[in-house]
Each structure stands twice: as C-alpha cells, then as structure tokens.
Design an enzyme around this catalytic site. Structure first.
Site, PDB file in Angstrom:
ATOM      1  N   GLN A  51       0.980  -1.225   0.135  1.00 33.64           N
ATOM      2  CA  GLN A  51      -0.033   0.008  -0.037  1.00 33.64           C
ATOM      3  C   GLN A  51       0.707   1.026  -0.375  1.00 33.64           C
ATOM      4  OE1 GLN A  51      -2.268  -1.642   3.045  1.00 33.64           O
ATOM      5  NE2 GLN A  51      -4.574  -0.114   2.285  1.00 33.64           N
ATOM      6  N   HIS A 134      -3.302  -8.336   1.260  1.00 34.04           N
ATOM      7  CA  HIS A 134      -2.831  -7.842   0.544  1.00 34.04           C
ATOM      8  C   HIS A 134      -1.313  -7.958  -0.077  1.00 34.04           C
ATOM      9  CE1 HIS A 134      -5.249  -3.719   0.331  1.00 34.04           C
ATOM     10  NE2 HIS A 134      -5.259  -3.835   1.928  1.00 34.04           N
TER      11      HIS A 134
HETATM   12 ZN    ZN Z   1      -6.316  -2.572   2.902  1.00 34.90          ZN
END
Ligand code: ZN
Length: 157
Positions: A51, A134
C-alpha cells in the site's frame, strides 16, 4: 520517520504478490517506522507494505491494543465466521460487507526476525486477514457481498 504515499485502488502495485523479507536491513527498519506513522496519520487499523508501493511481506496493525508488526506472516489456524463492514486505506471513504474467520492464529517474524504467534478474534482477526490478502495482491473488494457504500467521517479537517 516520514509519511509515505498510500497507493489507491487501481494502482497495479496493489495486485502484485509480495516477496519474503530475508533480513532486517536499515532500509526495512525505516520502512516499518514509516508504515506505522503513515497508518496512524491515516487513522487506519492496518497497513501492508504494497500500500506504500513496496512489494515486501510486511504489515502493521493496531486495533487499539498497540502496534503489531508482522513480517512474512502466515495464517496457521482459522475458525468461526464474522460478517461486517470493512474498509481500506487504499479505497478511502468506502466500505463493504465481508465475511472473515472470527478467530485466527498467525505466525510471523518481528523486527528482530524472531518468530512469534499472534492470536486474534473479531476486529483483529479481520485486520490480519485483510492485511495478509494485500501481500497476495488482493483487495477486500474482491470478497464484498453486495455493493460498496460510502463511509462518512466525523470531524474531518
Ligand atoms: Zn487494505
């Protein structure tokens, strides 16, 4: 420490499988510190390295019990079921209903590369599952039941 830019859904980095961490280098120590700072600044309960654009198997989580850093995490046990609203810092202002295990045990390494286990129920179990997804290039929106909905924030500056 420094804030990192949170990548948003649609950025191809969020769909890639992350690589294992072999050793803790100064660069990785800085990454972890930056991830924690970025997560707290964004008021998220979890953040995964992809991220912030780094394809390494590192996640930070804090569901209100203090910071957790999981390196090369794996879920070794999961059971039960919970269905509830879930959001992601890579998709601000949105949430959706996702079913997750209600209890998970994960094995991971800490910042000294010592192996440990973390056990979580409810929000922590959900956060562990979400962040580990993720690392495999998955967003929660792949598992959403029904439509995404808007989340309103109070006291937004
Ligand atoms: Zn997330």
């Amino acid at each position: 420490m420094a804030l990192r830019t949170i990548r948003l859904q649609g950025d191809p980095v969020l769909n890639k499988v992350c690589r294992e961490v072999k050793e803790i280098t100064p660069k990785i120590q800085i990454l972890i510190e930056d991830m924690l700072e970025t997560m707290y600044e964004a008021e998220g309960v979890g953040l995964a390295a992809p991220q912030v654009g780094i394809l390494k198997r590192i996640v930070t989580i804090d569901v209100g019990d203090g910071p957790l850093v999981l390196i090369n995490p794996k879920i070794i046990e999961s059971d039960g079921e919970q269905t509830g609203g879930e959001g992601c810092l890579s998709l601000p202002g949105k949430a959706g209903r996702v079913t997750r295990p209600n209890h998970v045990i994960a094995r991971a390494y800490n910042e000294k590369m010592e192996e440990f286990e973390v056990e979580g129920t409810e929000l922590l179990a959900r956060a562990i599952c979400h962040e580990l997804d993720h690392l495999e290039g998955h967003m929660y929106t792949e598992w959403v039941e029904g439509d995404l909905y808007d989340v309103e924030y109070e006291d937004e500056e």
